[in-house]
Scaffold this active site. Structure first.
Site, PDB file in Angstrom:
ATOM      1  N   PHE A 178       0.841  -1.189   0.000  1.00 12.59           N
ATOM      2  CA  PHE A 178       0.000   0.000   0.000  1.00 12.59           C
ATOM      3  C   PHE A 178       0.883   1.249   0.000  1.00 12.59           C
ATOM      4  O   PHE A 178       0.709   2.149  -0.821  1.00 12.59           O
ATOM      5  CB  PHE A 178      -0.915  -0.030   1.228  1.00 12.59           C
ATOM      6  CG  PHE A 178      -1.867   1.128   1.307  1.00 12.59           C
ATOM      7  CD1 PHE A 178      -2.757   1.388   0.273  1.00 12.59           C
ATOM      8  CD2 PHE A 178      -1.880   1.955   2.414  1.00 12.59           C
ATOM      9  CE1 PHE A 178      -3.641   2.454   0.340  1.00 12.59           C
ATOM     10  CE2 PHE A 178      -2.760   3.023   2.498  1.00 12.59           C
ATOM     11  CZ  PHE A 178      -3.638   3.269   1.463  1.00 12.59           C
ATOM     12  N   ASP A 235       2.525   1.553  -3.386  1.00  8.91           N
ATOM     13  CA  ASP A 235       1.605   2.067  -4.406  1.00  8.91           C
ATOM     14  C   ASP A 235       1.406   3.570  -4.261  1.00  8.91           C
ATOM     15  O   ASP A 235       1.282   4.292  -5.245  1.00  8.91           O
ATOM     16  CB  ASP A 235       0.250   1.355  -4.312  1.00  8.91           C
ATOM     17  CG  ASP A 235       0.336  -0.083  -4.794  1.00  8.91           C
ATOM     18  OD1 ASP A 235       1.292  -0.410  -5.521  1.00  8.91           O
ATOM     19  OD2 ASP A 235      -0.539  -0.888  -4.435  1.00  8.91           O
ATOM     20  N   GLU A 275     -12.376 -10.957 -10.745  1.00  8.86           N
ATOM     21  CA  GLU A 275     -11.646 -12.104 -10.197  1.00  8.86           C
ATOM     22  C   GLU A 275     -10.778 -11.669  -9.031  1.00  8.86           C
ATOM     23  O   GLU A 275     -10.409 -10.506  -8.949  1.00  8.86           O
ATOM     24  CB  GLU A 275     -10.671 -12.669 -11.256  1.00  8.86           C
ATOM     25  CG  GLU A 275     -11.268 -12.929 -12.574  1.00  8.86           C
ATOM     26  CD  GLU A 275     -10.196 -13.202 -13.639  1.00  8.86           C
ATOM     27  OE1 GLU A 275      -8.995 -13.213 -13.300  1.00  8.86           O
ATOM     28  OE2 GLU A 275     -10.594 -13.399 -14.790  1.00  8.86           O
ATOM     29  N   LYS A 317      -7.476 -10.852  -7.153  1.00 13.18           N
ATOM     30  CA  LYS A 317      -6.101 -10.532  -7.530  1.00 13.18           C
ATOM     31  C   LYS A 317      -5.204 -11.274  -6.549  1.00 13.18           C
ATOM     32  O   LYS A 317      -5.188 -10.985  -5.355  1.00 13.18           O
ATOM     33  CB  LYS A 317      -5.851  -9.033  -7.448  1.00 13.18           C
ATOM     34  CG  LYS A 317      -4.407  -8.676  -7.773  1.00 13.18           C
ATOM     35  CD  LYS A 317      -4.274  -7.190  -7.986  1.00 13.18           C
ATOM     36  CE  LYS A 317      -2.875  -6.718  -8.295  1.00 13.18           C
ATOM     37  NZ  LYS A 317      -1.773  -7.615  -8.205  1.00 13.18           N
ATOM     38  N   ARG A 343       7.666 -13.484 -15.143  1.00 13.25           N
ATOM     39  CA  ARG A 343       7.327 -12.348 -15.980  1.00 13.25           C
ATOM     40  C   ARG A 343       8.578 -11.601 -16.440  1.00 13.25           C
ATOM     41  O   ARG A 343       8.625 -11.067 -17.533  1.00 13.25           O
ATOM     42  CB  ARG A 343       6.408 -11.388 -15.216  1.00 13.25           C
ATOM     43  CG  ARG A 343       5.970 -10.250 -16.103  1.00 13.25           C
ATOM     44  CD  ARG A 343       4.877  -9.447 -15.484  1.00 13.25           C
ATOM     45  NE  ARG A 343       5.372  -8.707 -14.339  1.00 13.25           N
ATOM     46  CZ  ARG A 343       4.622  -8.009 -13.514  1.00 13.25           C
ATOM     47  NH1 ARG A 343       3.329  -7.992 -13.691  1.00 13.25           N
ATOM     48  NH2 ARG A 343       5.137  -7.362 -12.505  1.00 13.25           N
ATOM     49  N   LYS A 359      -7.586  -2.381  -5.648  1.00 11.87           N
ATOM     50  CA  LYS A 359      -6.914  -2.944  -4.471  1.00 11.87           C
ATOM     51  C   LYS A 359      -7.652  -2.571  -3.199  1.00 11.87           C
ATOM     52  O   LYS A 359      -8.038  -1.422  -2.998  1.00 11.87           O
ATOM     53  CB  LYS A 359      -5.479  -2.448  -4.409  1.00 11.87           C
ATOM     54  CG  LYS A 359      -4.671  -2.864  -5.636  1.00 11.87           C
ATOM     55  CD  LYS A 359      -3.492  -3.707  -5.243  1.00 11.87           C
ATOM     56  CE  LYS A 359      -2.207  -3.065  -5.580  1.00 11.87           C
ATOM     57  NZ  LYS A 359      -1.062  -3.693  -4.985  1.00 11.87           N
ATOM     58  N   CYS A 388      19.962   5.669  28.547  1.00 12.60           N
ATOM     59  CA  CYS A 388      19.626   4.501  27.734  1.00 12.60           C
ATOM     60  C   CYS A 388      18.925   3.463  28.598  1.00 12.60           C
ATOM     61  O   CYS A 388      19.437   3.086  29.655  1.00 12.60           O
ATOM     62  CB  CYS A 388      20.889   3.897  27.116  1.00 12.60           C
ATOM     63  SG  CYS A 388      20.569   2.298  26.339  1.00 12.60           S
ATOM     64  N   CYS A 440      21.481   0.141  28.817  1.00 15.12           N
ATOM     65  CA  CYS A 440      22.785   0.157  29.501  1.00 15.12           C
ATOM     66  C   CYS A 440      22.904   1.290  30.512  1.00 15.12           C
ATOM     67  O   CYS A 440      23.887   1.367  31.242  1.00 15.12           O
ATOM     68  CB  CYS A 440      23.916   0.241  28.477  1.00 15.12           C
ATOM     69  SG  CYS A 440      24.033   1.846  27.654  1.00 15.12           S
ATOM     70  N   CYS A 490      21.627   6.273  22.021  1.00 11.94           N
ATOM     71  CA  CYS A 490      22.529   5.820  23.080  1.00 11.94           C
ATOM     72  C   CYS A 490      23.962   5.986  22.592  1.00 11.94           C
ATOM     73  O   CYS A 490      24.316   5.540  21.516  1.00 11.94           O
ATOM     74  CB  CYS A 490      22.226   4.354  23.399  1.00 11.94           C
ATOM     75  SG  CYS A 490      23.536   3.560  24.333  1.00 11.94           S
ATOM     76  N   CYS A 548      26.969  -0.797  24.351  1.00 11.05           N
ATOM     77  CA  CYS A 548      25.649  -1.092  24.923  1.00 11.05           C
ATOM     78  C   CYS A 548      25.210  -2.474  24.441  1.00 11.05           C
ATOM     79  O   CYS A 548      25.375  -2.822  23.270  1.00 11.05           O
ATOM     80  CB  CYS A 548      24.661  -0.030  24.460  1.00 11.05           C
ATOM     81  SG  CYS A 548      22.945  -0.408  24.823  1.00 11.05           S
TER      82      CYS A 548
END
Ligand code: IVH
Length: 737
Positions: free
Chosen positions: A35, A38, A114, A116, A137, A315, A413, A416, A437, A442
């Site tokens: 998506f 596209d 049909e 897809k 293809r 779609k 962090c 760590c 960090c 770490c």
């Protein structure tokens, strides 16, 4: 949007789309959803319409794409395999119908609707009813011969012989796919072996069929479904409905359901009906294909270079679900970036239960106004990590605070406890900022780097997934990725990936596999190792460029090329400063100007001394930022530590400096199909010899390398008087003969 902004965005979209195409088709490892992909192509198409002066003939909006891979024989299709136009909205679907009504001068149009199928397109050739060939293809006119792989699909699923009356010669097209059940079986197997999980059935099917060894393909159950016709002799099919019936009559696997309808209203209703049913099918579906039923009308409507005018794919939007955001936790990645993760009330979506989703970054959380406790909408579109789309602020209890990442981690962090700092990062919407960090050692960064080191795109040391990486780091068995070579087979085999109460050992078999993969990686080229070691700012293509211009790490660490790049940048900056309209720090007086000039002469001399020729043909990937980053890294303590380790291990990856210099300073443009070489091969050869490849012809182009069916680039070359060469001539130039 101004024309210059449009030009910039178009260039950006070209690069982005090309990158994602490659990840999707060639590597079968996409980073974004179909998506999202596209949407990028759609945005490009709209900009090209508004600013046609910037539309490129080789735009992905005009081309079929290319799924060909190294190692397969190429075969021409008797009839070109086209792509389909697609849309996500009803208005565009109705516009498709309106175009056909006008073109065919009747509003009495029949369509089929049909599913897809979300798989990999394939064309099967049956001669006198017997299956003789299977081809991908490819780039539409020719594809890869995957017959041996397709023959691993059981005969009960794919008959080798058509039943009933078969045409003398027919190309039948369809899709290879993997069922959800098979996909889950494979992933369960991989999870048990501590291997990286596959992202989705579509990419797994594509990755499988592109393996060169059919015995490997046979280990996974692939399926196939057929829905379209290529060349057919004699022509015996008059409509798509008839074809659907023929496919069944020939004993071939067909789509589970299709509709034959009159007019676009009925088609729209069928699209809705299909949406209700599609999740029960064995294959993944991401849309509906609407096709004109009559073959005669199809012929009248015709096709563009890319897709037929008589068919369109509608779609469906990716599935979404709503759930509660319980908390936001912070993950530390291999580069140390702190990223927020949504911990969700578990919810079932697209075939699995989801309890975590990505929130991308803090800015995004702000922009979408997402707060802990919110009801949120999440989307899953074939990727491993689902994403949070939006919140519903109107349903929020009063007083819920905004999320504050810095406060959430207490200013340090979370893994760590080390210092964190604000850094600029690339995001989907441009440049953003994130916390990072600062501690290279770490635990989270170490595990991240080890996992990456072994990933398929790096050294492909299969068998070492995230869990094993984290465990090896936790037990202090691995500090830097190459320490993996010191871990014994026995230690690996007895590694406990579970808990003390519920142990789960890695096992002898997995450990043996890992050790074999690790040993095989020893001799991979410099470019792979460079990428695998997570050198800051050195991505895959930069690593490739550097690997093609250095013989080994020793040469890279002290790279003349990189130093020259830095010097040159410094020189240009000086020049810029002294230019008459520079606002930045112009020289105070004549004396200073003189000093600067002298300095420039000095740098210029240093540059020349470095190696006059070396700078010519430096690709754009290797700019001053990359050069500084790489040189700094290898001079730093962690960088030196890595190199010493490789030395101790006797690992000395070699660069691929081939025939260097032959094409230095030359720019090539490729067009058409070459008789024996694939386009990528020719490109590789040019790059390896120090040349550049460009997408468009200009006065600066040195040569246009043209093959069969060359396009407008050839005309342009002739107009501009650029030399046009064929493959034979190209090879002669390359060999210096
Ligand atoms: S017909 C000339 N029908 O989708 C039109 N294609 O995005 C040929 N696909 O290249 C295609 N399901 O690989 C057709 N029911 C269906 C399909 C289908 C999936 C694939 C096909 C096509 C791609 C375009």
């Amino acid at each position: 949007m101004s024309p210059s902004e449009a030009q910039h965005r178009i260039a950006q979209l070209h690069a982005e789309v090309a990158r994602h195409e490659e990840l999707y088709r060639k590597e079968a490892q996409p980073e974004i959803s179909d998506f999202a992909f596209d949407l990028l192509v759609h945005e490009l198409g709209e900009l090209e319409q508004r600013f046609p002066q910037f539309a490129r003939a080789d735009s992905p909006t005009q081309q079929i794409g290319d799924d060909r891979t190294e190692g397969f024989k190429e075969v021409a299709h008797r009839q070109k395999m086209l792509s389909l136009d697609n849309t996500y909205n009803e208005t565009e679907l109705r516009a498709f119908h309106a175009r056909l009504v006008k073109l065919l001068e009747t509003d009495d149009l029949r369509y089929t609707v049909e599913p897809k199928i979300d798989g990999l397109a394939v064309s099967l050739t049956y001669e006198d009813g017997k299956l003789v060939r299977a081809v991908t293809r490819g780039k539409g006119d020719r594809g890869d011969d995957i017959t041996r792989n397709v023959l691993t699909i059981p005969e009960a699923v794919l008959p080798r012989q058509l039943t009933g009356v078969a045409p003398r010669l027919v190309e039948i097209r369809g899709e290879i796919y993997m069922t959800q059940a098979e996909f889950e079986r494979l992933n369960a197997e991989r999870a048990a072996a501590g291997e990286e999980l596959y992202a989705n059935p579509r990419n797994t099917a594509a990755g499988t069929i592109k393996q060169l060894d059919p015995t490997e393909v046979a280990k996974r159950r692939l399926s196939i479904v057929l829905y379209s016709l290529g060349y057919c002799e004699p022509e015996i099919v008059r409509s798509q409905t008839e074809l659907q019936e023929k496919i069944r009559a020939w004993g071939l696997p067909a789509v589970e359901k299709y509709w034959t309808v009159r007019g676009i209203d009925e088609a729209w209703a069928a699209i809705g009906g299909l949406d209700q049913l599609r999740r029960t099918f064995a294959y993944g579906t991401d849309g509906a294909v609407v096709k004109l039923d009559s073959v005669e009308q199809q012929r009248t409507a015709g096709a563009t270079d890319k897709s037929p005018r008589w068919a369109i794919a509608y779609k469906y939007k990716p599935d979404t679900a709503r759930t509660r955001l319980k908390s936001i936790t912070i993950q530390v990645g291999k580069t140390g970036i702190l990223s927020p993760v949504a911990e969700l009330e578990p919810v079932f979506l697209s075939l699995s239960t989801i309890s975590r989703a990505t929130l991308h970054n803090e800015d995004e959380i702000r922009r979408k106004d997402i707060r802990v406790g919110d009801l949120v909408e999440i989307e899953r579109a074939g990727e491993v990590i689902p994403a949070v789309l939006r919140s519903f602020p109107e349903e929020r209890l009063a007083g819920a605070p905004e999320f504050d990442l810095l406060a959430a981690v207490g200013g340090k962090c979370p893994v760590c406890g080390g210092r964190i700092a604000r850094v600029a990062v690339d995001t989907e919407s441009g440049v953003g900022a994130a916390w990072k960090c600062q501690n290279y050692d770490c635990r989270a960064q170490r595990a991240g780097r080890l996992g990456f080191f072994c990933s398929r795109r790096a050294l492909a040391i299969d068998g070492l997934g995230e869990t094993v990486a984290a465990k090896l780091v936790e037990l202090d068995l691995v500090r830097d990725p190459p320490d993996l070579y010191d871990v014994s087979l026995e230690t690996l085999a007895t590694l406990n990936l579970g808990t003390a109460d519920e142990p789960r050992v890695f096992g002898e078999k997995n450990a043996t596999k890992l050790v074999a993969a690790r040993d095989a990686a020893r001799t991979l080229p410099l470019e792979k190792w460079l990428y695998a070691l997570s050198v800051p700012d050195v991505g895959e293509s930069t690593a490739r460029e550097l690997g093609q211009r250095h013989r080994n790490f020793a040469e890279l660490v002290d790279s003349k090329l990189l130093r020259a790049v830095l010097q040159k940048a410094a020189l240009e900056e000086e020049k810029e400063r002294d230019s008459p309209n520079s606002k930045k720090n112009p020289a105070k007086d004549e004396a200073e100007k003189e000093r600067r000039k002298a300095r420039r002469v000095e740098i210029e001399a240093e540059l020349a001394a470095l190696n006059g020729g070396v700078l010519a043909g430096v690709p754009s990937e290797i700019g001053p930022a990359v050069a500084a980053s790489a040189l700094e890294f290898f001079a730093s303590e962690p960088g030196r530590r890595l190199l010493t380790k490789l030395d101790q291990l006797g690992i000395d990856p070699q660069g691929t400096v081939l025939e260097a210099g032959r094409f230095t300073g030359k720019t090539f443009v490729l067009t058409g199909t070459l008789p024996t070489m694939k386009r990528e091969e020719a490109e590789q050869k040019i790059l390896a010899a120090g040349g550049k490849v460009s997408g468009s012809v200009s006065k600066k182009t040195s040569y246009v390398l043209a093959g069969a069916e060359a396009g407008s680039k050839l005309d342009k070359a002739r107009d501009l008087g650029v030399p046009v060469i064929d493959e034979a001539e190209f090879l002669r130039l390359l060999s210096g003969a």
